[in-house]
Design an enzyme around this catalytic site. Sequence first.
Site, mmCIF file in Angstrom:
data_model
loop_
_atom_site.group_PDB
_atom_site.id
_atom_site.type_symbol
_atom_site.label_atom_id
_atom_site.label_comp_id
_atom_site.label_asym_id
_atom_site.label_seq_id
_atom_site.Cartn_x
_atom_site.Cartn_y
_atom_site.Cartn_z
ATOM 1 N N ARG A 523 0.825 -1.208 0.000
ATOM 2 C CA ARG A 523 0.000 0.000 0.000
ATOM 3 C C ARG A 523 0.860 1.259 0.000
ATOM 4 O O ARG A 523 0.524 2.256 -0.645
ATOM 5 C CB ARG A 523 -0.913 0.001 1.237
ATOM 6 N N GLU A 524 1.996 1.212 0.703
ATOM 7 C CA GLU A 524 2.847 2.389 0.810
ATOM 8 C C GLU A 524 3.599 2.678 -0.487
ATOM 9 O O GLU A 524 3.680 3.819 -0.929
ATOM 10 C CB GLU A 524 3.853 2.212 1.957
ATOM 11 N N SER A 525 4.202 1.655 -1.089
ATOM 12 C CA SER A 525 5.127 1.917 -2.199
ATOM 13 C C SER A 525 4.942 1.023 -3.409
ATOM 14 O O SER A 525 5.699 1.138 -4.371
ATOM 15 C CB SER A 525 6.569 1.730 -1.695
ATOM 16 N N TYR A 651 -6.907 3.625 4.059
ATOM 17 C CA TYR A 651 -5.605 2.971 4.249
ATOM 18 C C TYR A 651 -5.743 1.707 5.095
ATOM 19 O O TYR A 651 -5.267 0.627 4.729
ATOM 20 C CB TYR A 651 -4.670 3.969 4.915
#
Length: 668
Positions: A523-525, A651
């Site tokens: 999800r972050e990168s 998120y």
Amino acid sequence: MRHDEGMSALTACAVLLLAADGGTPAPLRVLVLSTEDGVLPSGVDPVSHELAVLEDFAASQRRALALVPVDHVSELEQALLTRRGDVIAAGLAVTRSRRATLAFTRDTAAVDEVVVGRKGSAGLPRRPEELSGKTVTVPRGSSYVEALEELGKRVRGVSIEAVDDVHSADQLAWEVARGQRALTVVDSTRLSAMARYLPELEPLFVLTHARPTAFALRPDDATLRAQLDAFLVTRAFTAEQPLHTDDLDAIKKRGTLRVLTRNNSVSFFLYRGNRYGFDYELARAFAKSQGLHLEVVVAPSWDALIPMLEEGKGDVIAASFTRTSARETRVAFSQPYLTVSEVLVQRKGGPVKRWEDLAGRKVTAPPSSSWAEHLAPFARQYGFTVVDAPEDAEAEDLLADVADGAIDFTVTDSHFLAAERLVRDELEVAVPLTAEEQPIAFAVRPGNVKLLGALDTFVKRTVRSAEYNLLKKRSFESQRAATVARTQDSGVTGRICPYDAVIKKYSLRYGFDWRLMAAQAWRESNFDPKARSFAGALGLFQVMPATGQELGFTRLTEVDQGTHAGIKYMAKLVARLEPTLPLEERVRFALAAYNAGFGRLEDARRLARDLKLNPDVWAGNVEKAMALLARPAYARRSRGGYCRCQEPVDYVGIIENKYRSYAQLVPP
């Protein structure tokens, strides 16, 4: 093991074999009190709960579970440190003195320690100061002794009678209720159960608020501690979800559509952390059209799909599910989104050119499949045998067996064969099974008429679209896509991304399930260690440079440092939250704080309390309050002011959803 049958059977070491394939790893030796008699209901008995957790943990490690009885609480610590056992399961409270010599896992519960007396007795103390001149009887070695000693530093004259001859968890409470002793201490969970059968017992005041309990281990056994910590997270997030059988309105209120499917190259598979599959992608498009998140529930076998739907474990089946008369007695089918031929498959150049050539031969098919249903009359007419394949066998598995010569014939749908022939050209159609093409459709419960109507509308609008045709071409005509589905599916390889090893390394160190951390990195990168956000966050876990420096990391775009920093920061956030919160809620709150900041999380919890929502529960409570921080009326009342706080809400949901997919398909 049934824990409600009592712990008196533990007077000798009991061994439960939980897994026996492969080698024989050393058993997990669990220290328990032989005095536990199982009187209390398992729902409030901390020992029953902890043993159930350790049974599941041992099974996940393919280890036996050996229960090692100890007579008194005061002997547990020495038994652990002298290596008679590996872990204590006794609802052991975490105290300052115990932390000096023992290591503890994440908290398994939090309890109040309550002073109790007999109702109607004269001079009962109602607050700590009134214990002066009183005697309180507690088991030697219990946390109650330490709590009373701490109280004695402030209140003079508190007399502690520490006894060894305690034969059950409620013995002293019985003696107080019968007037044989004046006072004792009971934890709040046990006290609530005792109220049913000891009405004479009266709670007087709380001695210790929210005392955490946990598994105790030797300080030098860091690996076992990390494995147990990670397992506790896994267990919290993958526990049985609530069952729902309601229609589209209620689904929209929950915000999530649960799709039941199978892990194969056509329906659903994982590749580099992303989800693919013809049926899955159609279901995802439908969910998006309804403004819903999509949750994937992978059925363990073909015959489990309809029972899981009926039970309420999913809302819709999307698994290349053929509409048949037998299935229509139990489910309602949408308009078909694909039509296929059912075909008998053999190796190229095989002996069968017509049905008569099958006399005396064997055809393999899953017994609950539409193929087996349609094959049965042919078997009777032409004199061949239908051999049951395992219910969890996928079409591609059976086709591979035919190609490899392990079986002679199977039956499948033409689209499964088309996808398989992109990577195996040894297969051919022997004879068609049915003259007409068979409809493949979504399936729902018969009473969910609104959901069925929405699916019908979606199918009618979609099946002639350019997007549908591109998906169909990619799924059944692209050799590259077929190769990826066969060779890179995470359910087959056990891999999620190129950085699994380093994610596993630091997840183990900080006691997280590595698949949860992989979902967060995705999800972050999107697994890009060189990623840089507009705000300056760096690396796989998009850690801000200032945060990285505070944690001791300066090269965040390096995979090892960036991963270590992100997971260490998650551990720090979890540790900041109250141990009284359920573990899964602590992790959800930590994810929200990772995205929006701990101050924003605190603002949302305060607002939830003001709105009469539960500040200790994320779903439908704190998440709702956090989203409201984007509105000026609520932002003005918060410490941090305006926040684009729908982002942390999404998120948390996206990571949890992704993690569930990873957990279903990738071994821990």
